[in-house]
Motif scaffolding. Structure first.
Motif, PDB file in Angstrom:
ATOM      1  N   UNK A   1       0.872  -1.188  -0.004  1.00  0.00           N
ATOM      2  CA  UNK A   1       0.143  -0.091  -0.027  1.00  0.00           C
ATOM      3  C   UNK A   1       1.026   1.293   0.110  1.00  0.00           C
ATOM      4  N   UNK A   2       0.547   2.061  -0.842  1.00  0.00           N
ATOM      5  CA  UNK A   2       1.212   3.441  -1.035  1.00  0.00           C
ATOM      6  C   UNK A   2       0.082   4.594  -0.937  1.00  0.00           C
ATOM      7  N   UNK A   3       0.253   5.330  -0.079  1.00  0.00           N
ATOM      8  CA  UNK A   3      -0.784   6.324   0.152  1.00  0.00           C
ATOM      9  C   UNK A   3      -0.438   7.335   1.101  1.00  0.00           C
ATOM     10  N   UNK A   4      -1.679   7.850   1.595  1.00  0.00           N
ATOM     11  CA  UNK A   4      -1.531   8.672   2.943  1.00  0.00           C
ATOM     12  C   UNK A   4      -2.410   8.293   4.203  1.00  0.00           C
ATOM     13  N   UNK A   5      -1.917   8.668   5.322  1.00  0.00           N
ATOM     14  CA  UNK A   5      -2.372   8.282   6.699  1.00  0.00           C
ATOM     15  C   UNK A   5      -2.329   9.275   7.409  1.00  0.00           C
ATOM     16  N   UNK A   6      -3.022   9.178   8.546  1.00  0.00           N
ATOM     17  CA  UNK A   6      -2.687  10.072   9.866  1.00  0.00           C
ATOM     18  C   UNK A   6      -2.031   9.460  11.049  1.00  0.00           C
ATOM     19  N   UNK A   7      -1.213  10.069  11.649  1.00  0.00           N
ATOM     20  CA  UNK A   7      -0.679   9.599  12.979  1.00  0.00           C
ATOM     21  C   UNK A   7      -1.356  10.467  14.166  1.00  0.00           C
ATOM     22  N   UNK A   8      -2.105   9.913  14.913  1.00  0.00           N
ATOM     23  CA  UNK A   8      -2.719  10.399  16.011  1.00  0.00           C
ATOM     24  C   UNK A   8      -2.262  10.108  17.364  1.00  0.00           C
ATOM     25  N   UNK A   9      -1.878  11.045  18.351  1.00  0.00           N
ATOM     26  CA  UNK A   9      -1.403  10.840  19.602  1.00  0.00           C
ATOM     27  C   UNK A   9      -2.618  10.967  20.623  1.00  0.00           C
TER      28      UNK A   9
ATOM     29  N   UNK B   1       1.636   5.965  18.615  1.00  0.00           N
ATOM     30  CA  UNK B   1       0.554   6.774  17.846  1.00  0.00           C
ATOM     31  C   UNK B   1      -0.517   5.637  17.236  1.00  0.00           C
ATOM     32  N   UNK B   2      -1.711   6.131  17.078  1.00  0.00           N
ATOM     33  CA  UNK B   2      -2.717   5.462  16.126  1.00  0.00           C
ATOM     34  C   UNK B   2      -2.417   5.818  14.813  1.00  0.00           C
ATOM     35  N   UNK B   3      -2.553   4.812  13.922  1.00  0.00           N
ATOM     36  CA  UNK B   3      -2.383   5.202  12.518  1.00  0.00           C
ATOM     37  C   UNK B   3      -4.003   5.081  11.848  1.00  0.00           C
ATOM     38  N   UNK B   4      -4.548   6.046  11.121  1.00  0.00           N
ATOM     39  CA  UNK B   4      -5.839   5.969  10.713  1.00  0.00           C
ATOM     40  C   UNK B   4      -5.651   6.274   9.308  1.00  0.00           C
ATOM     41  N   UNK B   5      -6.573   5.490   8.527  1.00  0.00           N
ATOM     42  CA  UNK B   5      -6.312   5.473   7.069  1.00  0.00           C
ATOM     43  C   UNK B   5      -7.507   6.322   6.481  1.00  0.00           C
ATOM     44  N   UNK B   6      -7.395   7.109   5.436  1.00  0.00           N
ATOM     45  CA  UNK B   6      -8.732   7.626   4.830  1.00  0.00           C
ATOM     46  C   UNK B   6      -9.816   6.983   4.745  1.00  0.00           C
ATOM     47  N   UNK B   7     -10.912   7.506   5.122  1.00  0.00           N
ATOM     48  CA  UNK B   7     -12.112   6.469   4.651  1.00  0.00           C
ATOM     49  C   UNK B   7     -12.530   5.460   5.831  1.00  0.00           C
TER      50      UNK B   7
ATOM     51  N   UNK C   1     -10.829   4.165  13.799  1.00  0.00           N
ATOM     52  CA  UNK C   1     -10.519   3.049  14.847  1.00  0.00           C
ATOM     53  C   UNK C   1      -8.853   2.655  14.112  1.00  0.00           C
ATOM     54  N   UNK C   2      -7.927   3.362  14.838  1.00  0.00           N
ATOM     55  CA  UNK C   2      -6.656   3.256  14.197  1.00  0.00           C
ATOM     56  C   UNK C   2      -5.767   1.968  14.681  1.00  0.00           C
ATOM     57  N   UNK C   3      -4.847   1.712  14.168  1.00  0.00           N
ATOM     58  CA  UNK C   3      -3.915   0.725  14.776  1.00  0.00           C
ATOM     59  C   UNK C   3      -2.917   1.183  15.435  1.00  0.00           C
ATOM     60  N   UNK C   4      -2.387   0.660  16.587  1.00  0.00           N
ATOM     61  CA  UNK C   4      -1.481   1.119  17.493  1.00  0.00           C
ATOM     62  C   UNK C   4      -0.157   0.915  17.050  1.00  0.00           C
ATOM     63  N   UNK C   5       0.650   1.837  16.754  1.00  0.00           N
ATOM     64  CA  UNK C   5       2.050   1.830  16.398  1.00  0.00           C
ATOM     65  C   UNK C   5       3.154   2.473  17.012  1.00  0.00           C
ATOM     66  N   UNK C   6       4.387   2.109  17.091  1.00  0.00           N
ATOM     67  CA  UNK C   6       5.485   2.641  17.700  1.00  0.00           C
ATOM     68  C   UNK C   6       6.098   3.326  16.426  1.00  0.00           C
TER      69      UNK C   6
END
Length: 100
Positions: free
Chosen positions: A4-12, A65-71, A75-80
């Protein structure tokens, strides 16, 4: 291997109700045959001085951070997150979905 190549958002998130900051990133994710994924990225826009101070503070406090994808339904995935000197971000899924 899926990719996957695209954009996402990191949320703290400070807690379940309070998101302190959001950062848009360009991301590349590769998933191998057994479902293990590896992700790298960069901030979409260079951080200004104030944003950089906030980012550095959050990274020092807790680099999860939680990573959230457009659309998605937020409910993000927790990542370091690890940041290299050149600004490249490496994201690794938290082992059990929670920060230590």
């Amino acid at each position: 291997m899926d990719r996957f190549v695209g954009q996402a958002r990191l949320e703290w998130w400070a807690n379940h109700a309070t998101c302190l900051e959001k950062y848009d990133i360009d991301i590349t994710i590769a998933v191998d045959a057994v479902g293990t994924w590896q992700a790298t990225g960069r901030h979409v826009n260079a951080l200004d001085t104030t944003q950089r101070e906030g980012w550095d503070f959050l990274m020092e406090m807790d680099p999860y951070f939680s990573i959230v994808f457009p659309g998605e339904d937020n409910s993000g995935i927790l990542v370091r997150v690890f940041e290299a000197e050149d600004g490249t971000l490496t994201l690794m899924e938290a082992p059990d979905g929670t920060a230590p």
